[in-house]
Scaffold this motif. Structure first.
Motif: not given
Length: 448
Positions: A427-432, A434-435
């Motif tokens: 999830a953190a990787q996806i958020d990063a 996307a950011h």
């Protein structure tokens, strides 16, 4: 009437055993420990209920789809080694015909011990096993305690006929072994009347042990009480109760009981005590002369003439340790002591692992009380021939099953934590990502 009731209960349980083989383990423990058929006077007295239950349980074990893996723990492997070694010592025994008969009897106990470890897996099943053990022995303990109180301790308490614990010394040790796990059941009971009934049963079992007039039991009680106090989280309260109750219980017993207990200090003047020491010397000398031991059934005049200081004073081993030494040699004794050590260590691991877990506190309490039980048996058993008494092996099986359940729970929690960590990282990787895309788009929009 009793014959009919016991027969209906046993045969009525067989369909359930086929479907749920762990019920067969519970029935086997009930029949083999309590010996309810010995309370009848007709055909049931010698009917092979235990063999029928064992056979149906093993069939159910083969056909059921329930989990039935035997955990190859150090305890299980050592127990297997002990069984193998007994088979070897039987082959080279001094009296092979008699030894084979005894090996057959002992093998049934160990076979069902392995079945217990395979089939008793959940907390409910473990608690049912403990309840079965307690109920099977507490029946005689409560009955013997009432008898002791009613007669003022003037008569001796005996065990069920035709069982390992028929003698007064043996049944006293059985009571000592079961009292600590009764204390465990007391802690998990919620109903106040049930707790009071259990407390009364514990006291009566203690009186029954005193009423057996067993000196070894007195030593075992002392060791058990000390370790029970040592393991208790409420040392002050329990210590105060012991200081109050123990003198009252001893004072209650008659003078002839006191006189018999005092012979512990003058054992050299007691023929029974000296006979035991003579048997111990016989076992030790036999083990020195025969590295594999003498095999089962070595307590006869020929063996004593060859190895005992007093040849005509023939006695049973009167010690689980010298029994193992004489029958199975120093290696057999070593394996037995290793089995005890590994069981103790596993119970200690359970206590440490569950110390800060409220959801697993029951397992720590059970392991702690089984340690007390095994200590009482180990001390009292130093004076009795109960090497093959089945209750300690079932308690050992309870330790193995409890440890397996704890390990399984911890492994599942670790797997869940690992999966959650992976999901969080993803999830953190996806958020990063996307950011990063959002920043790139914003940068592109602001460019001329």
């Amino acid at each position: 009437m009793r014959d009919l009731i016991i027969t209906l209960v046993v045969f009525g349980s067989l369909p359930f055993i086929l479907k749920r083989p762990y019920i067969g383990v519970l029935m086997w423990v009930w029949i083999s420990v309590m010996n309810p058929h010995r309370l009848s006077w007709g055909f049931a007295y010698s009917f092979p209920f235990a063999a029928i239950i064992a056979g149906v349980t093993l069939i159910g074990l083969l056909v059921t789809r329930d989990p039935k893996k035997l955990p190859m723990t150090p305890i299980v492997l050592t127990l297997m080694l002990f069984c193998l070694w007994m088979g070897i010592t039987t082959i080279f025994s001094m009296w092979p015909d008699e030894s084979v008969v005894m090996l057959n009897r002992v093998s049934k106990i160990f076979l069902m011990t392995f079945a217990t470890i395979m089939l008793i897996k959940t907390r409910r099943q473990i608690e049912l096993l403990i309840w079965t053990l307690v109920g099977s022995l507490a029946y005689y303990g409560v009955k013997g305690g009432i008898f002791t109180v009613a007669t003022g301790g003037s008569s001796i308490v005996w065990g069920p006929q035709g069982s390992y614990i028929e003698g007064n010394n043996e049944v006293a040790l059985a009571f000592i072994t079961i009292i600590p796990v009764m204390c465990f059941l007391y802690t998990i009971l919620k109903n106040k009347w049930a707790r009071r009934a259990m407390a009364a049963s514990i006291i009566l079992c203690a009186f029954a042990a005193l009423g057996s007039y067993s000196r070894g039991a007195l030593v075992g009680i002392g060791a058990m009480l000390f370790f029970l106090w040592l393991k208790s989280p409420k040392k002050v309260v329990l210590g105060a109760l012991m200081v109050l109750m123990v003198p009252i219980a001893i004072t209650f017993m008659p003078d002839k009981w006191t006189s018999r207990m005092e012979t512990i200090n003058t054992y050299k003047e007691d023929s029974s005590a000296m006979g035991r020491i003579n048997a111990w010397y016989m076992a030790y000398n036999m083990a020195k002369d025969r590295p594999l031991g003498g095999g089962f059934e070595i307590y006869n005049r020929t063996a004593f003439e060859l190895y005992a200081p007093v040849p005509d004073d023939v006695h049973a081993a009167h010690s689980i340790y010298f029994q193992a030494l004489g029958e199975h040699g120093f290696i057999g004794l070593g394996i037995y002591l290793l089995l005890a050590f590994l069981t103790w260590r596993k119970a200690a691991w359970i206590v440490r692992t569950t110390a800060k877990r409220e959801d697993l506190a029951w397992a720590g309490d059970l392991a702690r009380m089984i340690q007390v039980s095994l200590l009482g048996f180990g001390v009292g058993g130093a004076f009795l021939s109960l090497l093959y008494y089945d209750v300690p092996y079932y308690l050992m099986a309870a330790v193995v099953s409890t440890g397996y359940l704890i390990e399984k729970t911890l492994a599942a929690e670790a797997a869940e934590a690992k999966a959650a960590a992976r999901e969080a990282a993803r999830a953190a990787q996806i958020d990063a990502h996307a950011h990063a895309q959002a920043q790139a788009q914003a940068h592109g929009a602001s460019a001329p």
